[in-house]
Design a protein around this motif. Structure first.
Motif, PDB file in Angstrom:
ATOM      1  N   ALA A 141       0.807  -1.225   0.000  1.00 56.66           N
ATOM      2  CA  ALA A 141       0.000   0.000   0.000  1.00 56.66           C
ATOM      3  C   ALA A 141       0.836   1.270   0.000  1.00 56.66           C
ATOM      4  O   ALA A 141       0.398   2.300  -0.512  1.00 56.66           O
ATOM      5  N   ARG A 142       2.023   1.216   0.537  1.00 58.58           N
ATOM      6  CA  ARG A 142       2.869   2.411   0.633  1.00 58.58           C
ATOM      7  C   ARG A 142       3.864   2.516  -0.526  1.00 58.58           C
ATOM      8  O   ARG A 142       4.698   3.412  -0.549  1.00 58.58           O
ATOM      9  N   LEU A 143       3.773   1.578  -1.458  1.00 54.22           N
ATOM     10  CA  LEU A 143       4.714   1.555  -2.573  1.00 54.22           C
ATOM     11  C   LEU A 143       3.986   1.834  -3.887  1.00 54.22           C
ATOM     12  O   LEU A 143       2.868   1.378  -4.085  1.00 54.22           O
ATOM     13  N   SER A 144       4.655   2.556  -4.754  1.00 52.35           N
ATOM     14  CA  SER A 144       4.088   2.814  -6.080  1.00 52.35           C
ATOM     15  C   SER A 144       4.334   1.604  -6.976  1.00 52.35           C
ATOM     16  O   SER A 144       5.102   0.699  -6.626  1.00 52.35           O
ATOM     17  N   ALA A 145       3.732   1.631  -8.164  1.00 47.45           N
ATOM     18  CA  ALA A 145       3.969   0.557  -9.129  1.00 47.45           C
ATOM     19  C   ALA A 145       5.454   0.493  -9.479  1.00 47.45           C
ATOM     20  O   ALA A 145       6.034  -0.601  -9.583  1.00 47.45           O
ATOM     21  N   ALA A 146       6.085   1.650  -9.635  1.00 45.80           N
ATOM     22  CA  ALA A 146       7.519   1.680  -9.944  1.00 45.80           C
ATOM     23  C   ALA A 146       8.336   1.112  -8.780  1.00 45.80           C
ATOM     24  O   ALA A 146       9.320   0.398  -8.999  1.00 45.80           O
ATOM     25  N   ASP A 147       7.925   1.414  -7.545  1.00 48.91           N
ATOM     26  CA  ASP A 147       8.613   0.858  -6.371  1.00 48.91           C
ATOM     27  C   ASP A 147       8.531  -0.663  -6.367  1.00 48.91           C
ATOM     28  O   ASP A 147       9.511  -1.345  -6.064  1.00 48.91           O
ATOM     29  N   LEU A 148       7.346  -1.195  -6.691  1.00 51.61           N
ATOM     30  CA  LEU A 148       7.166  -2.645  -6.696  1.00 51.61           C
ATOM     31  C   LEU A 148       8.032  -3.296  -7.773  1.00 51.61           C
ATOM     32  O   LEU A 148       8.641  -4.344  -7.535  1.00 51.61           O
ATOM     33  N   GLU A 149       8.091  -2.679  -8.946  1.00 53.91           N
ATOM     34  CA  GLU A 149       8.956  -3.205 -10.009  1.00 53.91           C
ATOM     35  C   GLU A 149      10.414  -3.181  -9.573  1.00 53.91           C
ATOM     36  O   GLU A 149      11.163  -4.145  -9.786  1.00 53.91           O
ATOM     37  N   GLN A 150      10.813  -2.087  -8.947  1.00 53.63           N
ATOM     38  CA  GLN A 150      12.194  -1.963  -8.484  1.00 53.63           C
ATOM     39  C   GLN A 150      12.494  -2.988  -7.388  1.00 53.63           C
ATOM     40  O   GLN A 150      13.568  -3.591  -7.366  1.00 53.63           O
ATOM     41  N   LEU A 151      11.551  -3.203  -6.495  1.00 48.18           N
ATOM     42  CA  LEU A 151      11.743  -4.177  -5.422  1.00 48.18           C
ATOM     43  C   LEU A 151      11.945  -5.578  -6.001  1.00 48.18           C
ATOM     44  O   LEU A 151      12.863  -6.303  -5.606  1.00 48.18           O
ATOM     45  N   GLY A 152      11.110  -5.944  -6.955  1.00 46.97           N
ATOM     46  CA  GLY A 152      11.269  -7.247  -7.611  1.00 46.97           C
ATOM     47  C   GLY A 152      12.623  -7.361  -8.294  1.00 46.97           C
ATOM     48  O   GLY A 152      13.301  -8.392  -8.203  1.00 46.97           O
ATOM     49  N   ALA A 153      13.047  -6.292  -8.953  1.00 44.90           N
ATOM     50  CA  ALA A 153      14.351  -6.301  -9.631  1.00 44.90           C
ATOM     51  C   ALA A 153      15.491  -6.410  -8.615  1.00 44.90           C
ATOM     52  O   ALA A 153      16.484  -7.100  -8.866  1.00 44.90           O
ATOM     53  N   LEU A 154      15.352  -5.741  -7.489  1.00 46.61           N
ATOM     54  CA  LEU A 154      16.391  -5.822  -6.454  1.00 46.61           C
ATOM     55  C   LEU A 154      16.489  -7.229  -5.865  1.00 46.61           C
ATOM     56  O   LEU A 154      17.585  -7.734  -5.625  1.00 46.61           O
ATOM     57  N   TRP A 155      15.347  -7.882  -5.626  1.00 46.97           N
ATOM     58  CA  TRP A 155      15.387  -9.252  -5.106  1.00 46.97           C
ATOM     59  C   TRP A 155      16.095 -10.159  -6.109  1.00 46.97           C
ATOM     60  O   TRP A 155      16.903 -10.999  -5.727  1.00 46.97           O
ATOM     61  N   GLU A 156      15.781  -9.978  -7.376  1.00 46.44           N
ATOM     62  CA  GLU A 156      16.399 -10.818  -8.414  1.00 46.44           C
ATOM     63  C   GLU A 156      17.895 -10.541  -8.522  1.00 46.44           C
ATOM     64  O   GLU A 156      18.690 -11.461  -8.702  1.00 46.44           O
ATOM     65  N   GLN A 157      18.264  -9.287  -8.388  1.00 41.07           N
ATOM     66  CA  GLN A 157      19.686  -8.932  -8.442  1.00 41.07           C
ATOM     67  C   GLN A 157      20.438  -9.495  -7.241  1.00 41.07           C
ATOM     68  O   GLN A 157      21.540 -10.022  -7.376  1.00 41.07           O
ATOM     69  N   ALA A 158      19.830  -9.392  -6.069  1.00 41.48           N
ATOM     70  CA  ALA A 158      20.483  -9.866  -4.843  1.00 41.48           C
ATOM     71  C   ALA A 158      20.617 -11.381  -4.832  1.00 41.48           C
ATOM     72  O   ALA A 158      21.615 -11.919  -4.342  1.00 41.48           O
ATOM     73  N   MET A 159      19.625 -12.078  -5.353  1.00 40.09           N
ATOM     74  CA  MET A 159      19.641 -13.534  -5.359  1.00 40.09           C
ATOM     75  C   MET A 159      18.998 -14.016  -6.659  1.00 40.09           C
ATOM     76  O   MET A 159      17.781 -14.179  -6.728  1.00 40.09           O
ATOM     77  N   PRO A 160      19.814 -14.202  -7.691  1.00 40.03           N
ATOM     78  CA  PRO A 160      19.273 -14.607  -8.986  1.00 40.03           C
ATOM     79  C   PRO A 160      18.346 -15.818  -8.884  1.00 40.03           C
ATOM     80  O   PRO A 160      18.669 -16.805  -8.231  1.00 40.03           O
TER      81      PRO A 160
END
Length: 176
Positions: A141-160
């Motif tokens: 709820a506190r994250l924008s659509a762009a934040d959610l996309e970035q969060l997913g990308a960060l998880w993938e980057q941190a742990m492929p």
């Protein structure tokens, strides 16, 4: 010499080895706090509303997303990151509750497939409403659509594979 002074000297002598820097500490603390808060509240709400603790929900959601809706106990345990005895106990409880059933594995007489019952699928679908609403309320709820996309990308980057892999943890390579 006071006890307080001796304690300070002892703490200084036993300094933390290779401590996190401020950015690392902040990221780690945030991850732990978010994970703990969301999973505790999910477990509480799903237990109260659906008599389905979060670990049981995890077993059901893993099965419903499996090919043919079935897995062996060994496969299910690996995907849920549980020991053989841990997954057996969890499945036994869900079988007793009428949410899962064991079916013989025709290819291997020693193992069985675990599948959802109609009752198990109904309970899962009801619980998903609570699961999704809770995660949206506490996290998204506190994250924008762009934040959610970035969060997913960060998880993938941190742990492929953390986001992109259909199966988690990814299967270990064959030692052949």
């Amino acid at each position: 010499m006071s006890n307080r002074s001796a304690r300070r000297r002892q703490l200084a002598a036993d300094a933390e080895p290779d401590p996190f820097d401020e950015r690392e500490f902040t990221a780690w603390r945030g991850l732990l706090r978010v994970h703990t808060t969301v999973t505790r509240e999910l477990d509480r709400r799903m237990s109260e509303r659906h008599d389905l603790p979060l670990d049981a929900y995890g077993v059901l959601i893993t099965l419903v997303s499996a090919p043919d809706g079935r897995l062996t106990l060994k496969q299910l345990g690996a995907r849920r990151n549980l020991t053989a005895s841990g997954i057996t106990r969890s499945v036994d409880r869900l079988v007793q509750g009428g949410l899962l059933e064991r079916r013989p594995n025709p290819a291997d007489g020693r193992s069985a497939f675990v599948t959802l019952t109609r009752r198990g699928l109904r309970r899962l679908r009801e619980a998903q409403v609570t699961h999704h609403a809770t995660v949206r309320e506490l996290l998204f709820a506190r994250l924008s659509a762009a934040d959610l996309e970035q969060l997913g990308a960060l998880w993938e980057q941190a742990m492929p594979g953390a986001v992109s892999s259909a199966v988690w943890p990814p299967p270990a390579p064959d030692p052949a």
